[in-house]
Every structure is written in C-alpha cells, then in structure tokens.
Design a protein around this motif. Structure first.
Motif, PDB file in Angstrom:
ATOM      1  N   LYS A 340       0.820  -1.201   0.000  1.00 36.89           N
ATOM      2  CA  LYS A 340       0.000   0.000   0.000  1.00 36.89           C
ATOM      3  C   LYS A 340       0.860   1.259   0.000  1.00 36.89           C
ATOM      4  CE  LYS A 340      -3.747   2.244   2.550  1.00 36.89           C
ATOM      5  NZ  LYS A 340      -4.659   2.151   3.730  1.00 36.89           N
ATOM      6  N   ALA A 344       1.812   3.722  -3.383  1.00 36.71           N
ATOM      7  CA  ALA A 344       1.239   5.077  -3.329  1.00 36.71           C
ATOM      8  C   ALA A 344       2.335   6.122  -3.532  1.00 36.71           C
ATOM      9  CB  ALA A 344       0.527   5.292  -2.000  1.00 36.71           C
ATOM     10  N   ARG A 348       2.814   8.574  -6.844  1.00 32.96           N
ATOM     11  CA  ARG A 348       2.766  10.021  -6.604  1.00 32.96           C
ATOM     12  C   ARG A 348       4.015  10.713  -7.130  1.00 32.96           C
ATOM     13  NH1 ARG A 348       5.010  12.729  -2.678  1.00 32.96           N
ATOM     14  NH2 ARG A 348       5.232  10.893  -1.338  1.00 32.96           N
TER      15      ARG A 348
END
Length: 377
Positions: A340, A344, A348
């Motif tokens: 996770k 992420a 980004r």
C-alpha cells in the motif's frame, strides 16, 4: 409584448477587468472525478466540454483548493477546428451561457436525499465571461471535492486528440475509454450504456421523465440498432486516429425462450492501443534497470506501476526512493504495509515528475517561440 420573458439588460454597467491575469499552464492532461465523468449529469455542448477541459487542465495534482478563477484563451478552445477566433465568439457565448445554467444533481442510493448545485459561480465580483480573447471561468467552490484532491476516485485522459473531436458522443467515449486503457477493454450493460450516453428516458426541463400520449416513458434512440448507429459508429470513426480507437462487439442475451433473434443486452469495447502495463523484456535484460526493478518488487511495487512510471521517474529517482524505504526498514518505524505505502509513494512521485517534465517542455517551447517572435495572444 414580452409576456413572461425578461428583457436583456443593455444598460451601460461598469465592467470589471477580464484581461489575462496569469498565463494558463498547458498540462495537456485532464483528471476528472468519476462522479463528474460517469455520473448521469445532463449533457453539455461540445464547446462547453472544450471549455471545461481547458479549465480542468489547469488543476494540478497537488492543488488543495480551487483557484478563485480560471482563465483560458479563446484560441485554445477552437484549435483543431475550422472555426477561427474571429467567428468563435457566438459559439463561446452560447457555451458559457450554457455552463452558467448547468446544475449537477446528487442523490443518495435509497433516494431519501437529493440536492442540486450550479457548476459555475456567477455571484462573485469577478465575472464569468470573455474579453479580448480571454475567457474567465469561476467554478462553484462547493464542488471542489470533485475537482481537487480526488486520489483513487478519478480517471485521467490526455487532451491530445480530445480537443479535435466534434461530436459529444466521441468526447464521452474518449473520457470513458481513457479509464480502461490499462485493461484494454470496457464491457457495459445496455441499460448503463444508455445512461452514460444520455440516451435513457428523455427528461423535461424540471428533470422529470417525458411521456407519450399513452403514458409510456419516451426513450431517446429507443431502438437498439438506432442507438448503436447514432452513438457508437460515428464515435468509432472519429476516434480511429486517437489513443482511444476501438472496435465493439454486441453482447447477446444468454437464453431466449422461443424463436427469434436474440436481444442485445450489452456492449463490449476493445481498445486498439492498450496502454502497456507489462515490464518490457528489454528492461529486464538491462544491467542498470534490472537491479532497480528487483528491488522495487521486493518493496511490493507492482509490475504495472513499474511499467508506467519507472522510465518517467528514471533510475536516479527510483534509487532515492529505495534508499528512503530501506532507511525506514532499518529504523524503529518500519513500513507496516509495503504494498500500500510503496505503491502510493511511487505513483505520486512518478506523476509529479511527469508534470514537472511537461512544464519544462512548455517553458522551453515558449522561450523558442519568443525568440522567433511567434508568441502572441
């Protein structure tokens, strides 16, 4: 005799400045909330969609709130068409008028709550309109959650190809299919397709279903073959030279009692230019890239994200991330969920670097244009 019609105000009222206050950054990409893209809001004209695309193009990945206003050049809305800026104002006047009257409807699943909001805010001192080739748009701040900070609830599509489309259906297909470029296909029931293409029950100006003399709801393109002809075939032709070129296959009902042709119950669309989400074999054979890919996999970064962002990010930035993650692992604050957290962060940073590269390219192009005397309003 005006009846119930109000006369247009023609008094000499003082006009506030609508001149260009900042130079819009052409990111050439739009990020749009699913509720705005796929919700069953009423359709707007092609030029209305063009204006909104140029507005949303200016909303950055890290924006925390909407700007007080957005500005764009008239020329950026009509590019790719045979309409010049001198004759575009009548089209844009209608489009801005239309946008000022657009409302978004929201309803809870159980139907117990319903409310409505205008898309634009025309109550501010600064005015929505155009002057000297510059359009000023003010979005309703109450709709900010559908434009900024929408991670995980959005689709992204590039304006390359989009702004040259002339049909509302083609633009709708472009928006939707862009969200499926990683899978390469989109399958939808006929009922949902009608809603997404604004071909469900026809509504009156109050949003209530229209009915014929027998009291039956009036359906737009009620015949399925006509529906496909009017919505799919034209869009397929217009999108054939864009990243969203597609072929389609009707989905027939599985079982049918008695004789007769099976009914079409859905449609499947196959993209001809699927976005690659597989790590190329050449990367795995590369002496520099392979070790980086192996380490990213150890930190649970998916192959899909590696394929999409590693080249954009470049090896140096990827190694920086790997060092930061390793330091966390060696500290008292280990990463709780690598899959996770690392995915992420990786996505980004990849998107951020991509935006920075686009800005640098835009600046370089502007410098060249200025040197050649090609920069003009």
């Amino acid at each position: 005799m005006l009846g119930n019609r109000l006369p247009r105000v023609t008094l000499p009222v003082p006009m506030l400045e609508l001149d260009l206050q900042y130079e819009p950054e052409a990111l050439a990409r739009v990020k749009q909330h699913w509720a705005a893209t796929f919700a069953h809001q009423r359709r707007i004209s092609v030029y209305g969609k063009r204006i909104m695309a140029r507005v949303m193009e200016q909303i950055k990945e890290d924006d925390l709130q909407l700007r007080d206003y957005y500005q764009l050049r008239v020329s950026s809305v009509v590019e790719g068409t045979d309409i010049d800026t001198d004759t575009a104002y009548s089209f844009l006047k209608k489009a801005i008028y239309e946008l000022a009257h657009v409302t978004w409807e929201f309803e809870s699943l159980d139907g117990s709550e319903w409310y409505i909001r205008h898309l634009l805010d025309t109550t501010k001192e600064r005015r929505v309109g155009f002057k000297d080739g510059i359009i000023t748009i003010i979005l309703n701040p109450q709709l900010a959650p559908y434009f900024v900070q929408i991670a995980g609830q959005y689709s992204t599509y590039k304006l390359d190809g989009y702004m040259g489309l002339h049909s509302w259906y083609s633009m709708r297909f472009f928006e939707i299919l862009s969200a499926f470029r990683d899978t390469g296909w989109w399958e939808v029931s006929l009922e949902e397709y009608r809603l997404l293409m604004d071909c469900g029950q026809e509504l009156d100006k109050y949003g209530s279903p229209k009915k014929d003399r027998k009291g039956n709801p009036v359906m737009k393109h009620a015949d399925t073959n006509e529906l496909i002809k009017k919505t799919v075939l034209g869009a397929q032709k217009e999108l054939e030279r864009t990243p969203c070129a597609f072929v389609y296959t009707p989905i027939l009902e599985a079982n049918r009692a008695g004789r007769g042709r099976k009914k079409i119950v859905g449609l499947r669309f196959e993209l001809l230019h699927k976005q690659s989400t597989v790590i190329p074999a050449s990367w795995l054979a590369d002496e520099i890239l392979r070790p980086v890919i192996d380490r990213l996999r150890e930190f649970k970064v998916t192959d899909r994200n590696i394929a999409l962002y590693l080249k954009v990010m470049e090896v140096v930035e990827a190694r920086k991330l790997l060092r930061e993650w390793q330091l966390k692992e060696n500290s008292q604050k280990k990463i709780d969920d690598k899959q996770k957290y690392c995915n992420a962060v990786f996505v980004r940073v990849g998107k951020q670097i991509s935006e920075e590269k686009k800005k640098d390219a835009l600046l370089a192009r502007q410098v060249v244009q200025a040197a050649l005397g090609l920069d003009k309003k």
